[in-house]
Design a protein around this motif. Structure first.
Motif, short mmCIF file in Angstrom:
data_model
loop_
_atom_site.label_atom_id
_atom_site.label_comp_id
_atom_site.label_asym_id
_atom_site.label_seq_id
_atom_site.Cartn_x
_atom_site.Cartn_y
_atom_site.Cartn_z
N ARG A 35 0.83 -1.21 0.00
CA ARG A 35 0.00 0.00 0.00
C ARG A 35 0.86 1.26 0.00
N LEU A 36 1.90 1.26 0.84
CA LEU A 36 2.77 2.43 0.90
C LEU A 36 3.58 2.57 -0.38
N GLY A 37 3.97 1.43 -0.96
CA GLY A 37 4.69 1.49 -2.23
C GLY A 37 3.84 2.07 -3.35
N TRP A 38 2.55 1.67 -3.38
CA TRP A 38 1.63 2.24 -4.37
C TRP A 38 1.49 3.73 -4.20
N PHE A 39 1.57 4.19 -2.96
CA PHE A 39 1.35 5.60 -2.65
C PHE A 39 2.60 6.45 -2.86
N ALA A 40 3.78 5.91 -2.56
CA ALA A 40 4.98 6.75 -2.53
C ALA A 40 6.14 6.26 -3.38
N ALA A 41 6.24 4.96 -3.66
CA ALA A 41 7.41 4.44 -4.38
C ALA A 41 7.53 5.08 -5.76
N PRO A 42 8.77 5.25 -6.25
CA PRO A 42 10.05 4.80 -5.67
C PRO A 42 10.68 5.79 -4.70
N PHE A 43 9.94 6.81 -4.30
CA PHE A 43 10.49 7.84 -3.42
C PHE A 43 10.28 7.43 -1.96
N TRP A 44 10.96 6.33 -1.60
CA TRP A 44 10.91 5.83 -0.23
C TRP A 44 12.21 5.11 0.06
N ARG A 45 12.44 4.82 1.33
CA ARG A 45 13.60 4.03 1.73
C ARG A 45 13.23 3.26 2.99
N GLU B 281 14.99 1.30 6.50
CA GLU B 281 16.18 1.19 7.33
C GLU B 281 15.87 0.39 8.59
N GLU B 282 16.91 -0.18 9.18
CA GLU B 282 16.74 -0.87 10.45
C GLU B 282 17.07 0.08 11.59
N HIS B 283 16.14 0.24 12.52
CA HIS B 283 16.35 1.04 13.71
C HIS B 283 16.02 0.18 14.93
N ASP B 284 17.06 -0.26 15.65
CA ASP B 284 16.86 -1.04 16.88
C ASP B 284 15.94 -2.24 16.66
N GLY B 285 16.20 -2.99 15.62
CA GLY B 285 15.44 -4.20 15.36
C GLY B 285 14.09 -3.99 14.70
N THR B 286 13.79 -2.78 14.31
CA THR B 286 12.54 -2.51 13.60
C THR B 286 12.85 -2.00 12.20
N LEU B 287 11.94 -2.25 11.29
CA LEU B 287 12.08 -1.79 9.91
C LEU B 287 11.28 -0.51 9.75
N VAL B 288 11.97 0.60 9.51
CA VAL B 288 11.34 1.90 9.39
C VAL B 288 11.37 2.33 7.93
N VAL B 289 10.21 2.61 7.38
CA VAL B 289 10.08 3.03 5.98
C VAL B 289 9.70 4.50 5.96
N THR B 290 10.43 5.27 5.18
CA THR B 290 10.25 6.72 5.13
C THR B 290 9.78 7.16 3.76
N ASP B 291 8.78 8.03 3.75
CA ASP B 291 8.30 8.65 2.52
C ASP B 291 9.22 9.84 2.22
N LEU B 292 10.02 9.73 1.16
CA LEU B 292 11.01 10.76 0.83
C LEU B 292 10.41 11.98 0.16
N ARG B 293 9.13 11.95 -0.15
CA ARG B 293 8.52 13.07 -0.86
C ARG B 293 8.20 14.24 0.07
N MET B 294 7.86 13.92 1.31
CA MET B 294 7.30 14.90 2.21
C MET B 294 8.36 15.41 3.18
N GLY B 295 8.87 16.61 2.96
CA GLY B 295 9.89 17.19 3.81
C GLY B 295 11.16 17.47 3.03
N GLN B 296 12.28 17.37 3.73
CA GLN B 296 13.60 17.57 3.15
C GLN B 296 14.52 16.49 3.68
N PRO B 297 15.69 16.27 3.07
CA PRO B 297 16.61 15.25 3.58
C PRO B 297 16.86 15.41 5.08
#
Length: 352
Positions: A254-264, A266-282
């Motif tokens: 669902r998130l890929g349909w909404f935002a990909a390929p502008f996403w990434r 990462e692993e944070h303390d054993g969790t998988l965190v997915v970020t929408d790269l469109r909204m905000g700045q680096p």
């Protein structure tokens, strides 16, 4: 757009359509009508990704809102207090106040599902920031003048005209930036990569350019006053941890349909965190989600999505952003954050 802007647009349209018949009430009613589609913000869809991606869907569909405009028109045509107004006028009032809301939203980056229930990708023309005073102020001033002096004057039409011209300028400005960026992408061999161009906060003079190049994310700030030969990208790593699990999970799809390929991801303390790269700045993205957890054996498993902590933007950079309009060295994408992901081939010259 923000609620104030939507209320101003609805109020101005209401005054333009029914001002002569309802006076100041037309402005107030139009402002209320124009904010109705955003009531979906109070609806829970079961998890964070669903809440994020189903916003601006049902209540922002031009089909649903057109039907709702028809229902409201029939009600107004039958009520004793409102049936003196021609039915056709009521329809135009309700239709314009409701349907212009999602259309205006489609000019921003978030994504608006204008054609729901048709399963088409969200519409995002990305020509105006979600808050832009230069778009809102002409309508706000016009509404205040009309409320004080009455709705018979030309103030509302002038306010609507000025805001519409500015919106048109935003489209032209994006075209200018694309014309400047395209040769630079060809020169770097990136012409076939996904590219996103959108305005930076509160203006349409400095634009953010994002290019996805597999495991790299290239970012540039481009001003309408830049020399065509000064485009400089900062290059960041774009991790995609647990990609297979991500694309197989319901929330990931669902998130890929909404935002990909502008996403990434990462692993944070054993969790998988997915970020929408469109909204905000680096480094200062507005939306990130926990979609998975790693078990004791090291395997990833999807979890019910929840919002992840994000970094607030540094408001002190606003002055540098406005300096960037005329001074290319005033601000670089990595100045917002993500320095730990910055690659050695970054091209932008950093202040200090």
């Amino acid at each position: 757009m923000d609620s104030l802007t939507q209320a101003c647009l609805g109020g101005a349209l209401g005054g333009a359509v029914l001002g002569r018949r309802l006076g100041r009430k037309s402005i107030l009613l139009g402002a209320v009508a124009a904010t109705l589609p955003d009531l979906d913000s109070f609806i829970g869809y079961g998890n964070a990704v669903a809440d994020y991606t189903y916003h601006r869907s049902v209540t922002h569909s031009v089909f649903v809102l057109s039907l709702l405009a028809g229902v409201f028109t029939l009600v107004c045509a039958r009520l004793p207090a409102t049936r003196k107004v021609p039915t056709r006028s009521w329809f135009w009032f309700w239709w314009l106040c409701l349907v212009t809301h999602p259309i205006l939203d489609a000019f921003t980056t978030y994504g608006t599902q204008l054609l729901w229930p048709i399963a088409s990708p969200p519409v995002a023309w990305k020509t105006i920031f979600i808050i832009d005073p230069l778009y809102t102020l002409p309508m706000l001033v016009a509404i205040l003048v009309a409320l004080i002096r009455g709705t018979q004057g030309r103030a509302i039409l002038i306010g609507l005209a000025l805001s519409t011209v500015y919106l048109g300028f935003s489209i032209a400005a994006k075209s200018m930036v694309l014309a400047q960026v395209s040769p630079a992408l060809v020169q770097r061999g990136l012409e076939d990569r996904p590219v996103m161009v959108q305005p930076t906060p509160l203006n349409t003079l400095v634009w953010r350019v994002t290019v996805i190049d597999d495991d790299r994310q290239l970012e540039a700030l481009v001003s309408l006053f830049d020399d065509r030969h000064t485009l400089a990208f900062d290059s960041f790593r774009r991790p995609m941890v647990a990609h297979d699990m991500l694309v197989d999970s319901a929330s990931g799809q669902r998130l890929g349909w909404f935002a990909a390929p502008f996403w990434r991801s990462e692993e944070h303390d054993g969790t998988l965190v997915v970020t929408d790269l469109r909204m905000g700045q680096p480094g200062t993205y507005s939306f990130a989600f926990v979609l998975g957890e790693r078990d004791d054996s090291g395997q990833w498993h999807p979890v019910t999505s929840r919002s992840a902590e994000t970094t607030r933007p540094d408001t002190r950079l606003l002055s540098a952003l406005f300096q960037r309009i005329t001074h290319p060295e005033a601000l670089c994408p990595s100045d917002f954050g993500d320095r730990d992901l910055l690659l050695p081939d970054a091209e932008c010259r950093h202040p200090g």
